[in-house]
Write an enzyme that holds these catalytic residues in place. Structure first.
Site, PDB file in Angstrom:
ATOM      1  N   PHE A 126       0.848  -1.192   0.000  1.00 44.35           N
ATOM      2  CA  PHE A 126       0.000   0.000   0.000  1.00 44.35           C
ATOM      3  C   PHE A 126       0.882   1.240   0.000  1.00 44.35           C
ATOM      4  O   PHE A 126       1.702   1.424   0.899  1.00 44.35           O
ATOM      5  CB  PHE A 126      -0.893  -0.025   1.251  1.00 44.35           C
ATOM      6  N   GLU A 130       4.549   9.864   1.251  1.00 50.70           N
ATOM      7  CA  GLU A 130       5.558  10.447   0.352  1.00 50.70           C
ATOM      8  C   GLU A 130       6.559  11.250   1.172  1.00 50.70           C
ATOM      9  O   GLU A 130       6.263  11.630   2.303  1.00 50.70           O
ATOM     10  CB  GLU A 130       4.871  11.404  -0.643  1.00 50.70           C
ATOM     11  N   GLN A 281       4.961   0.348  47.092  1.00 48.17           N
ATOM     12  CA  GLN A 281       3.813   1.049  46.515  1.00 48.17           C
ATOM     13  C   GLN A 281       4.146   1.620  45.128  1.00 48.17           C
ATOM     14  O   GLN A 281       3.289   1.634  44.232  1.00 48.17           O
ATOM     15  CB  GLN A 281       3.379   2.174  47.460  1.00 48.17           C
ATOM     16  N   GLN A 338      11.008  -0.916  33.322  1.00 50.18           N
ATOM     17  CA  GLN A 338      11.518  -0.285  34.544  1.00 50.18           C
ATOM     18  C   GLN A 338      11.472  -1.272  35.723  1.00 50.18           C
ATOM     19  O   GLN A 338      12.436  -1.380  36.489  1.00 50.18           O
ATOM     20  CB  GLN A 338      10.655   0.967  34.849  1.00 50.18           C
ATOM     21  N   GLU A 365       0.478   4.687  10.439  1.00 47.49           N
ATOM     22  CA  GLU A 365      -0.977   4.656  10.192  1.00 47.49           C
ATOM     23  C   GLU A 365      -1.692   5.770  10.966  1.00 47.49           C
ATOM     24  O   GLU A 365      -2.800   5.584  11.449  1.00 47.49           O
ATOM     25  CB  GLU A 365      -1.570   3.276  10.527  1.00 47.49           C
ATOM     26  N   GLU A 369      -1.023  12.894  17.240  1.00 49.75           N
ATOM     27  CA  GLU A 369      -1.474  14.295  17.146  1.00 49.75           C
ATOM     28  C   GLU A 369      -2.468  14.476  16.002  1.00 49.75           C
ATOM     29  O   GLU A 369      -3.416  15.261  16.104  1.00 49.75           O
ATOM     30  CB  GLU A 369      -0.279  15.242  16.937  1.00 49.75           C
TER      31      GLU A 369
HETATM   32  C1  LIG Z   1       7.683   0.940   9.830  1.00 53.24           C
HETATM   33  C2  LIG Z   1       6.844   1.814   8.970  1.00 53.24           C
HETATM   34  C3  LIG Z   1       5.992   1.241   8.037  1.00 53.24           C
HETATM   35  C4  LIG Z   1       5.186   2.051   7.226  1.00 53.24           C
HETATM   36  N1  LIG Z   1       4.424   1.457   6.254  1.00 53.24           N
HETATM   37  C5  LIG Z   1       3.747   2.245   5.382  1.00 53.24           C
HETATM   38  C6  LIG Z   1       3.083   1.661   4.248  1.00 53.24           C
HETATM   39  O1  LIG Z   1       3.090   0.438   4.041  1.00 53.24           O
HETATM   40  N2  LIG Z   1       2.445   2.482   3.381  1.00 53.24           N
HETATM   41  C7  LIG Z   1       2.402   3.848   3.554  1.00 53.24           C
HETATM   42  O2  LIG Z   1       1.788   4.530   2.729  1.00 53.24           O
HETATM   43  N3  LIG Z   1       3.031   4.421   4.611  1.00 53.24           N
HETATM   44  C8  LIG Z   1       3.708   3.670   5.525  1.00 53.24           C
HETATM   45  N4  LIG Z   1       4.389   4.243   6.563  1.00 53.24           N
HETATM   46  C9  LIG Z   1       4.337   5.697   6.743  1.00 53.24           C
HETATM   47  C10 LIG Z   1       3.590   6.156   7.982  1.00 53.24           C
HETATM   48  O3  LIG Z   1       2.216   5.853   7.890  1.00 53.24           O
HETATM   49  C11 LIG Z   1       3.905   7.642   8.160  1.00 53.24           C
HETATM   50  O4  LIG Z   1       5.227   7.721   8.656  1.00 53.24           O
HETATM   51  C12 LIG Z   1       2.946   8.351   9.070  1.00 53.24           C
HETATM   52  O5  LIG Z   1       1.689   8.453   8.484  1.00 53.24           O
HETATM   53  C13 LIG Z   1       3.430   9.741   9.427  1.00 53.24           C
HETATM   54  O6  LIG Z   1       3.819  10.472   8.286  1.00 53.24           O
HETATM   55  P1  LIG Z   1       5.221  11.244   8.287  1.00 53.24           P
HETATM   56  O7  LIG Z   1       6.259  10.314   8.736  1.00 53.24           O
HETATM   57  O8  LIG Z   1       5.394  11.902   6.978  1.00 53.24           O
HETATM   58  O9  LIG Z   1       5.039  12.355   9.418  1.00 53.24           O
HETATM   59  P2  LIG Z   1       4.420  13.822   9.235  1.00 53.24           P
HETATM   60  O10 LIG Z   1       3.071  13.751   8.631  1.00 53.24           O
HETATM   61  O11 LIG Z   1       5.423  14.697   8.584  1.00 53.24           O
HETATM   62  O12 LIG Z   1       4.296  14.251  10.765  1.00 53.24           O
HETATM   63  C14 LIG Z   1       5.467  14.377  11.606  1.00 53.24           C
HETATM   64  C15 LIG Z   1       5.014  14.626  13.039  1.00 53.24           C
HETATM   65  O13 LIG Z   1       4.431  15.907  13.127  1.00 53.24           O
HETATM   66  C16 LIG Z   1       3.382  15.919  14.064  1.00 53.24           C
HETATM   67  N5  LIG Z   1       2.180  16.440  13.378  1.00 53.24           N
HETATM   68  C17 LIG Z   1       1.828  16.244  12.082  1.00 53.24           C
HETATM   69  N6  LIG Z   1       0.675  16.881  11.807  1.00 53.24           N
HETATM   70  C18 LIG Z   1       0.302  17.503  12.954  1.00 53.24           C
HETATM   71  C19 LIG Z   1      -0.814  18.304  13.324  1.00 53.24           C
HETATM   72  N7  LIG Z   1      -1.775  18.613  12.439  1.00 53.24           N
HETATM   73  N8  LIG Z   1      -0.885  18.772  14.586  1.00 53.24           N
HETATM   74  C20 LIG Z   1       0.093  18.468  15.490  1.00 53.24           C
HETATM   75  N9  LIG Z   1       1.148  17.695  15.203  1.00 53.24           N
HETATM   76  C21 LIG Z   1       1.254  17.223  13.962  1.00 53.24           C
HETATM   77  C22 LIG Z   1       3.197  14.480  14.548  1.00 53.24           C
HETATM   78  O14 LIG Z   1       3.792  14.345  15.816  1.00 53.24           O
HETATM   79  C23 LIG Z   1       3.941  13.642  13.534  1.00 53.24           C
HETATM   80  O15 LIG Z   1       4.515  12.479  14.100  1.00 53.24           O
HETATM   81  C24 LIG Z   1       5.201   3.460   7.385  1.00 53.24           C
HETATM   82  C25 LIG Z   1       6.048   4.048   8.338  1.00 53.24           C
HETATM   83  C26 LIG Z   1       6.882   3.242   9.104  1.00 53.24           C
HETATM   84  C27 LIG Z   1       7.806   3.910  10.093  1.00 53.24           C
END
Ligand SMILES: Cc1cc2nc3c(=O)[nH]c(=O)nc-3n(C[C@H](O)[C@H](O)[C@H](O)COP(=O)(O)OP(=O)(O)OC[C@H]3O[C@@H](n4cnc5c(N)ncnc54)[C@H](O)[C@@H]3O)c2cc1C
Length: 385
Positions: A126, A130, A281, A338, A365, A369
């Site tokens: 899937f 990007e 505790q 821990q 997924e 946030e």
């Molecule tokens: C092991 C692994 C497997 C994966 N497999 C797939 C796959 O099979 N297919 C696929 O399509 N994707 C996959 N992904 C991608 C994954 O779903 C994305 O990394 C995830 O959706 C977050 O996108 P990003 O890394 O671009 O973070 P960004 O969208 O750039 O966000 C970075 C951080 O900013 C903060 N943030 C973002 N928006 C906001 C907001 N509006 N308000 C406050 N804070 C915010 C959050 O803390 C977030 O963690 C995979 C990722 C990993 C690590």
């Protein structure tokens, strides 16, 4: 109001508990490398899953599976979550993993893609994320432009799980970048050997998974490979994501329960300063927090799953299950670590792997946030006057 599981699901839970305790936990450190099963292990475990009568439990009956509902699946995911014998992502012993998106295909597409996946002849990945658009798919730059009876796809995807083995990809594209996630996204079935599809590199992570970066350069995809109408991509992707988020929550129940079992049992054996840890505790409070979070999460997941089985839209409930489940199961792994002191860091126990896996789950997924942002819209609409 009856909060007990129906009798048949209680039996399913007990059978799985026995299976996990006797067949999986004793060998959990020897079955996989964190991504996939070691040679020969998959076949053995699949045979056992078939003997249990749980083969293809999540495939609808009309396609030859057991067609279990969301509540039954949640019971299964939470029981399996108690062990690291099965890698946390992209692996199953209950038959091939079928993305729910594939059930929405038209008849011709089902012949070419759904049925081969169910039979284990083809594997799918899937592709949504990007380099410049992860949690916010509306900002994606991969475009699909119609050209007669084809679309031409250009762009780059990253973090794609399982792309190395995949025969085809479900690729989310922008067919109208102005509209973005409000009707501008469309999903295509793209064979991985189509000219212009290049697997660039695998990303090294703190967990064993090695997801791929993929580029699409002038990739010509026939119109018949479009899933649904142009612009229906967000709704299509939601089918995958809503079920995935319930699964995150359900798995979290199992992780918390196993961490609680390990930590409670260790605290009754380990003495420091002349008393058992269990008598302190500070340690008791950690155990009680885990217990309470497990109970809250179970009620939350069962409620969402039951509502899904009644045909309700559980998108918002699935956000809560995912963020609470991933956050609290990570917290449980942290607290169990821990309580175990140095032993918690060793590979003699599954805690360090739960810790790494659950930390990664909080991001994939849908990071916490972003899920909270989506929930905030509903909260403000409902309670903001
Ligand atoms: C092991 C692994 C497997 C994966 N497999 C797939 C796959 O099979 N297919 C696929 O399509 N994707 C996959 N992904 C991608 C994954 O779903 C994305 O990394 C995830 O959706 C977050 O996108 P990003 O890394 O671009 O973070 P960004 O969208 O750039 O966000 C970075 C951080 O900013 C903060 N943030 C973002 N928006 C906001 C907001 N509006 N308000 C406050 N804070 C915010 C959050 O803390 C977030 O963690 C995979 C990722 C990993 C690590």
């Amino acid at each position: 109001m009856d909060f007990n599981l129906p009798e048949e699901l209680q039996m399913l839970k007990e059978n799985l508990r026995r299976f996990v305790d006797t067949e999986l936990i004793p060998i959990e450190r020897e079955t996989n490398d964190g991504i996939d099963f070691l040679p020969g292990v998959r076949e053995t475990l699949e045979g056992k899953a078939q003997a249990l009568g749980l083969w293809l439990f999540d495939v609808p009956e009309e396609f030859g599976g057991l067609g279990l509902g969301a509540l039954a699946k949640s019971v299964m995911w939470s029981e399996i979550g108690r062990t690291i014998a099965i890698p946390a992502r992209n692996a199953s012993i209950f038959g091939p993993r079928v993305s729910p998106i594939l059930y929405t295909l038209n008849d011709e597409q089902k012949e070419d893609y759904l049925f081969p996946v169910i039979k284990g002849e083809k594997v799918a990945c899937f592709c949504q994320t990007e380099p410049d658009a992860g949690g916010d798919p509306g900002g994606m730059r991969t475009t699909a432009v119609r050209n007669g009876d084809h679309y031409v796809i250009n762009g780059q995807k990253r973090f794609i799980t399982g792309a190395g083995e995949a025969d085809f990809a479900q690729v989310v594209t922008a067919t109208d970048r102005e509209k973005g996630s409000r009707g501008g996204l469309t999903v295509f079935l793209v064979d991985m050997d189509t000219p212009g599809v290049t697997k660039l590199r695998q990303q090294e992570l703190m967990i064993a998974d090695r997801p791929w970066e993929i580029s699409f350069e002038d990739v010509r995809v026939p119109v018949k490979n479009r899933i649904g109408e142009e612009g229906s991509g967000m709704a299509t992707a939601q089918r995958w994501l809503t079920e995935g988020r319930l699964r995150h929550g359900a798995r979290g129940i199992g992780v918390i329960e196993r961490c609680l079992e390990l930590a409670a049992s260790y605290s009754r054996q380990r003495s420091t300063f002349g008393a058992l840890l269990a008598e302190r505790q500070a340690v008791q409070f950690m155990l009680v927090d885990m217990y309470q979070h497990m109970h809250q999460l179970r009620l939350m997941v069962y409620d969402a799953a039951w509502r899904s089985d009644q045909g309700e839209d559980v998108r918002n409930a699935s956000y809560m299950c995912k963020y609470f489940g991933d956050e609290m199961s990570f917290h449980a792994a942290d607290r169990a670590m821990q309580i175990h002191g140095g032993m918690g860091l060793t590979k003699d126990l599954p805690i360090e792997q739960f810790f790494r896996d659950q930390r990664s789950m909080i991001i994939t997924e849908g990071p916490t946030e972003i899920l909270k942002m989506a929930l905030a819209r509903r909260v403000l609409r409902e309670y903001g006057g």
